[in-house]
Design a protein around this motif. Structure first.
Motif, PDB file in Angstrom:
ATOM      1  N   UNK A 150       0.832  -1.205   0.000  1.00  0.00           N
ATOM      2  CA  UNK A 150       0.000   0.000   0.000  1.00  0.00           C
ATOM      3  C   UNK A 150       0.868   1.257   0.000  1.00  0.00           C
ATOM      4  N   UNK A 152       0.208   4.109   1.117  1.00  0.00           N
ATOM      5  CA  UNK A 152       0.135   4.810   2.401  1.00  0.00           C
ATOM      6  C   UNK A 152       1.309   4.460   3.312  1.00  0.00           C
ATOM      7  N   UNK A 153       1.756   3.200   3.258  1.00  0.00           N
ATOM      8  CA  UNK A 153       2.885   2.783   4.103  1.00  0.00           C
ATOM      9  C   UNK A 153       4.167   3.466   3.640  1.00  0.00           C
ATOM     10  N   UNK A 169       4.274   6.353   2.089  1.00  0.00           N
ATOM     11  CA  UNK A 169       4.147   7.768   2.460  1.00  0.00           C
ATOM     12  C   UNK A 169       4.443   7.988   3.937  1.00  0.00           C
ATOM     13  N   UNK A 170       3.977   7.046   4.771  1.00  0.00           N
ATOM     14  CA  UNK A 170       4.249   7.180   6.201  1.00  0.00           C
ATOM     15  C   UNK A 170       5.757   7.181   6.438  1.00  0.00           C
ATOM     16  N   UNK A 171       6.466   6.292   5.751  1.00  0.00           N
ATOM     17  CA  UNK A 171       7.917   6.222   5.910  1.00  0.00           C
ATOM     18  C   UNK A 171       8.580   7.499   5.373  1.00  0.00           C
ATOM     19  N   UNK A 172       8.079   7.995   4.243  1.00  0.00           N
ATOM     20  CA  UNK A 172       8.603   9.257   3.697  1.00  0.00           C
ATOM     21  C   UNK A 172       8.437  10.373   4.708  1.00  0.00           C
ATOM     22  N   UNK A 173       7.243  10.430   5.316  1.00  0.00           N
ATOM     23  CA  UNK A 173       6.942  11.491   6.281  1.00  0.00           C
ATOM     24  C   UNK A 173       7.868  11.407   7.489  1.00  0.00           C
ATOM     25  N   UNK A 174       8.405  10.205   7.756  1.00  0.00           N
ATOM     26  CA  UNK A 174       9.343  10.055   8.878  1.00  0.00           C
ATOM     27  C   UNK A 174      10.775  10.364   8.472  1.00  0.00           C
ATOM     28  N   UNK A 175      10.955  10.719   7.200  1.00  0.00           N
ATOM     29  CA  UNK A 175      12.299  11.075   6.756  1.00  0.00           C
ATOM     30  C   UNK A 175      13.114   9.906   6.230  1.00  0.00           C
ATOM     31  N   UNK A 176      12.439   8.827   5.800  1.00  0.00           N
ATOM     32  CA  UNK A 176      13.165   7.667   5.277  1.00  0.00           C
ATOM     33  C   UNK A 176      13.713   7.963   3.889  1.00  0.00           C
ATOM     34  N   UNK A 177      14.881   7.387   3.583  1.00  0.00           N
ATOM     35  CA  UNK A 177      15.444   7.504   2.241  1.00  0.00           C
ATOM     36  C   UNK A 177      14.845   6.390   1.372  1.00  0.00           C
ATOM     37  N   UNK A 201      10.534  -1.223   4.332  1.00  0.00           N
ATOM     38  CA  UNK A 201       9.085  -1.183   4.114  1.00  0.00           C
ATOM     39  C   UNK A 201       8.670  -2.139   2.990  1.00  0.00           C
ATOM     40  N   UNK A 204      14.678  15.345   4.303  1.00  0.00           N
ATOM     41  CA  UNK A 204      14.564  14.141   5.150  1.00  0.00           C
ATOM     42  C   UNK A 204      14.854  14.494   6.605  1.00  0.00           C
ATOM     43  N   UNK A 254      11.933  16.388   8.043  1.00  0.00           N
ATOM     44  CA  UNK A 254      10.764  15.517   8.267  1.00  0.00           C
ATOM     45  C   UNK A 254      10.881  14.707   9.553  1.00  0.00           C
ATOM     46  N   UNK A 263      -2.330   9.380  10.029  1.00  0.00           N
ATOM     47  CA  UNK A 263      -3.123   9.256   8.806  1.00  0.00           C
ATOM     48  C   UNK A 263      -4.506   8.674   9.082  1.00  0.00           C
ATOM     49  N   UNK A 296      -1.746   3.535   8.308  1.00  0.00           N
ATOM     50  CA  UNK A 296      -0.509   3.240   7.571  1.00  0.00           C
ATOM     51  C   UNK A 296       0.583   2.632   8.447  1.00  0.00           C
ATOM     52  N   UNK A 328      15.225   5.079  11.804  1.00  0.00           N
ATOM     53  CA  UNK A 328      15.520   5.951  10.660  1.00  0.00           C
ATOM     54  C   UNK A 328      16.387   7.129  11.083  1.00  0.00           C
TER      55      UNK A 328
END
Lengths: 226, 254
Positions: free
Chosen positions: A116, A118-119, A121-129, A137, B78, B81, B88, B92, B109
């Motif tokens: 999904x 959404x998962x 995006x959640x990781x992106x929002x946490x600053x994941x590369x 993920x 990054x 963030x 959400x 998620x 992270x």
């Protein structure tokens, strides 16, 4: 049945197993980056790059269009270069891996695509590369589906080894052709086919079981899935 | 805490360009629980997603905790963030990880050493009331519990700001109320600034101190909750108040 049957089967099965294991490993090593890259470069994904995406897709399709027996012949020089010979199980691993890699790449692509968004995006929002998202993920979340894909790959590669056996690779396929077909040894023919059937069944059973185990661990409330 | 100015975002669709956000000007103070309310399609989701650049604005400026987000390169974005938590509508969470490992994820992270991750996760799970469930998988939790994990995950790395993207829209009224209580609680205890978007008046009424009303990509009204509720100037807000009137009667009973 003659007394040479069992030792012949044993060494044939060992050769088949050797080819399947090595080719699967090599196909995953080649196919994993391919599959991951195809997913990441898709429109709207993390490393959106329509050109690379289309180019990789085309390469995969071309490689998968070749009849396997033609691919073996085309890759004879590569086998000779890498292994030093074009005969035997080790030489066969070269075309087997190259034939299976794009297939494995597609399987991996299909599994990773199902995660999904959404998962991600959640990781992106946490600053994941991007690399962290792939490793932490996409792959873990797609694991049950990846295991089923790998099962399918092993079985397909097993089928390929039989074809490779027709032109000097060794293994059960080679036994079936050289003894069963050319020398009318029906006992060899029957035994190799039965052995292959049992092997394929066992791989599928093991893969299904492993995938279900991972899946029910993650989805205990929905055991009816899969 | 947040200063948005001249923010624009336009989508190209099959039916021509659509202005999702039009010249947005907005200030959120430290410690606020700032609600953005609007009908579906008003641009709320686009607006909140611009605040951590999950959505790329076309022009304008977004300053969060003294740092301009627009124009940051990938690496700097990054890092920024990591100090902006987000929850959400559909939670998620990662199904392959336990509650504990989901909450540990942002700390991994951020490169937090392992011996510090454990105590921090325990502490934050205690805060959201899920300490007993840390070895559970998300599929074993109810919707409200999943959102609690989402909140714990968003808060784990000590963010300055928490973004809530329709965080209670998938929950029943009672669970919604308890999640809102939790948000108010973390706002008070941790001092984290909260920006939330919603289409439900009840959410604004229960926890926000300030509100902005979004309509067709424009902020048509903003101010303190009392001010906007008592003397609504925009027709959108008047419409919301009319339609939520019966809810108000029910709501007071919860």
């Amino acid at each position: 049945m003659q007394e040479d049957l069992l030792p012949m089967l044993a060494s044939g099965f060992a050769e088949t197993l050797y080819m399947v294991v090595l080719s699967t490993l090599a196909a995953v090593v080649l196919g994993l980056p391919l599959g991951v890259l195809v997913v990441l470069t898709a429109p709207g994904h993390l490393e959106d790059s329509p050109r690379l995406h289309r180019a990789l897709g085309t390469i995969i399709n071309i490689a998968r269009s070749f009849p396997f027996i033609i691919l073996i012949v085309l890759l004879l020089p590569l086998s000779r270069f890498l292994v030093g010979t074009t005969l035997g199980a080790t030489a066969a691993v070269v075309p087997l891996s190259i034939a299976a890699a794009p297939f494995v790449g597609r399987l991996i692509e299909n599994s990773l695509k199902e995660v999904e968004w959404g998962k991600v995006e959640a990781a992106l929002a946490m600053g994941a590369s991007t690399l962290q998202i792939v490793v932490k993920v996409l792959i873990p979340e797609a694991l049950p589906s990846l295991v089923l894909g790998l099962t399918l790959a092993i079985i397909t590669i097993t089928g390929f080894t039989a074809t490779a056996g027709a032109i000097g690779a060794g293994g059960l396929g080679s036994l079936a052709i050289r003894y069963g077909y050319m020398r009318y040894r029906e006992d060899v023919m029957l035994a190799t086919v039965v052995l292959l059937v049992i092997f394929v069944q066992a791989v599928q059973w093991g893969g299904d079981r492993l995938a279900r185990r991972i899946d029910t661990k993650h989805h205990r409330s929905s055991k009816d899935r899969i | 805490m947040i200063t948005i100015s001249g923010l624009n975002k336009r989508y190209r669709t099959a039916h021509g360009p659509v202005d999702a956000l039009c010249n947005i000007e907005l200030t959120v103070d430290s410690g606020d629980i700032f609600g953005i309310i609007g009908l579906s399609g008003a641009g709320k989701s686009t607006l909140i997603r611009c605040l951590n650049r999950l959505e790329e604005p076309d022009s304008g400026s977004i300053v969060v905790a003294g740092r301009e987000l627009v124009g940051l390169d990938r690496g700097a974005l990054r890092e920024a963030r990591k100090k902006i938590g987000m929850i959400f509508q559909h939670f998620n969470l990662l199904d392959s990880r336990t509650v504990f490992d989901n909450v540990a994820f942002p700390l991994e992270l951020a490169g937090c050493p392992k011996r510090e991750i454990g105590p921090r996760v325990d502490e934050i799970l205690e805060l959201v009331g899920l300490h007993g469930r840390k070895q559970s998988y998300p599929s074993q939790l109810s919707g409200g519990q999943k959102q609690r994990v989402g909140i714990a995950r968003a808060l784990a790395n000590h963010p300055d700001l928490l973004l809530c993207d329709e965080a209670t829209s998938a929950l029943d009224p009672q669970t919604t109320a308890s999640i809102l209580d939790l948000l108010a609680d973390v706002n008070r205890k941790l001092g984290v600034t909260i920006v939330l978007i919603t289409h439900e008046m009840q959410v604004i009424r229960q926890i926000c101190n300030k509100v902005a009303v979004l309509d067709q990509g424009r902020i048509v009204e903003s101010g303190s909750v009392e001010q906007v509720f008592n003397a609504p100037r925009s027709s959108t807000m008047q419409l919301f108040l009319t339609h939520s009137a019966p809810q108000q009667v029910n709501g007071s009973g919860i």
